[in-house]
Design a protein around this motif. Sequence first.
Motif, mmCIF file in Angstrom:
data_model
loop_
_atom_site.group_PDB
_atom_site.id
_atom_site.type_symbol
_atom_site.label_atom_id
_atom_site.label_comp_id
_atom_site.label_asym_id
_atom_site.label_seq_id
_atom_site.Cartn_x
_atom_site.Cartn_y
_atom_site.Cartn_z
ATOM 1 N N GLU A 11 5.531 -8.973 18.229
ATOM 2 C CA GLU A 11 5.576 -8.353 16.902
ATOM 3 C C GLU A 11 6.760 -7.397 16.773
ATOM 4 O OE1 GLU A 11 1.859 -6.526 15.865
ATOM 5 O OE2 GLU A 11 1.020 -8.432 15.172
ATOM 6 N N SER A 15 9.862 -7.838 14.231
ATOM 7 C CA SER A 15 10.165 -6.752 13.281
ATOM 8 C C SER A 15 11.616 -6.336 13.391
ATOM 9 C CB SER A 15 9.280 -5.530 13.562
ATOM 10 O OG SER A 15 7.926 -5.847 13.521
ATOM 11 N N TYR A 19 14.561 -6.614 10.597
ATOM 12 C CA TYR A 19 15.346 -5.442 10.205
ATOM 13 C C TYR A 19 16.851 -5.722 10.329
ATOM 14 C CZ TYR A 19 17.546 -0.856 10.515
ATOM 15 O OH TYR A 19 18.375 0.208 10.322
ATOM 16 N N TYR A 48 6.374 -9.182 8.646
ATOM 17 C CA TYR A 48 7.359 -8.397 9.409
ATOM 18 C C TYR A 48 8.414 -7.750 8.509
ATOM 19 C CZ TYR A 48 5.151 -11.028 13.121
ATOM 20 O OH TYR A 48 4.211 -11.568 13.966
ATOM 21 N N LEU A 51 8.476 -3.870 8.172
ATOM 22 C CA LEU A 51 7.467 -3.315 9.081
ATOM 23 C C LEU A 51 8.036 -2.201 9.970
ATOM 24 C CD1 LEU A 51 4.511 -3.577 10.040
ATOM 25 C CD2 LEU A 51 5.279 -5.203 11.763
ATOM 26 N N LEU A 52 9.241 -2.387 10.482
ATOM 27 C CA LEU A 52 9.844 -1.400 11.378
ATOM 28 C C LEU A 52 10.063 -0.065 10.653
ATOM 29 C CD1 LEU A 52 10.821 -1.470 14.356
ATOM 30 C CD2 LEU A 52 13.129 -1.717 13.478
#
Length: 430
Positions: A11, A15, A19, A48, A51-52
């Motif tokens: 994950e 992510s 990004y 995703y 998400l970061l």
Amino acid sequence: MALLSDRQKEELHKSMLEYLHTSNFTAAYNALKEDTGVEYTPDPKAKYAGLLEKKWTSVIRLQKKIMDLETRNASLQEELSITPSKRAAMQADWVPRAPAAHVLTGHRGHITRVAFHPQYSILASASEDATVKIWDWETGEFERTLKGHHRAVHDVDFDHKGHLLVTCSSDLFIKIWDSENEWKNTKTLSGHDHSVSSVRFMPGDQYIVSASRDSTIRVFDVASTHLVRTISGHSEWVRCAVPSDDGRLLASASKDKTAKLWDPLTGECKGELRGHDNELEAVCFAPVAAYAAIRELAGLPNVGPKGPGAYVATGSRDKNIKLWDVQSGQMIKNLAGHDNWVRALVFHPSGKLLLSAADDKTIRVWELSTGRCMKTVEAHSHFVATLAWGRQKVSTAKSNGADTKAGEAEKLVNVVASAGVDQTIKIWLP
């Protein structure tokens, strides 16, 4: 990366790839994809996407929250480490507010006076039921009843060490009780020809001063119980007589509508304060801490007498409180606001405020620098006859009363007691 499970690693990588792709870091995106071996096709609708960034901002938010909680926790720990009495003492501008912390019941007649012990959480109350009761004001518990007077008890006062308690009554007697010997009545003094309405220890505790319906003020020697001096000058019942903090002056309030200042050593009248339209019920010397505020109220420069006894406050059945300059005998200010007889006065330890109690069932708080009533506390269900601020000795003070001036020997703590015709004592705490 050993802290992450395989699924969490996948994950995180996806992510990061999302990004890098949205930020157009193509080389970094391709390098990471090759190094991790993750098969990933960027999709703005996939979980995703963004998400970061979300994780990153929530971490910062959590960090801030943790820091705020740590700060709050530290201040609460500090507050808990301070004992209740010290915590209360730190609030320099505290004034009573409803509801009262304790309501003490047990007297079967009007309560005429309350007095705090100078060292312990002990309160004494005098009543028209001919008894004095001893209470613990911190817990609100009743401790004992002192019986010895045969008629109404009008006043009660502790000496500056708290070893002795003095009381006076309509039975014409003044009694001294020993708090260190089971509160036994060790001495009985006589000399007045009518009800004794007030009694106080003089600074140094060598003498007591009493006021009576026989129109006189009398000074007695505590050790021998002998009458040392009779002071005459009032034409009517003397309601109360109180000494200044250094014991060089006495102030008395009378039914003859005047307050007078006396030299206790000679009995000479040093001044008369005339201006009330009815009988006086209370008189109180201003502490030195109040001088700056009183001078501001009078519009005077903050220079003048520095020692005790320069200003007094009086309360009367004309519903008014008056502040006076002792030296000139001039009234500084009239404080109007109560709707009935003013019965008790006490200065706030900060010196900025004056508290009054009256037959309008209230306690009022007056700002000395402006003369404004800044607070009214609906205190009792009937007339409020007495008001007292807690006393507590400074631990560094000398214990020999003769060498220690009252002002130096004591500091005040934040506790107020009031009582009156409803036969209850109310303890007001922060």
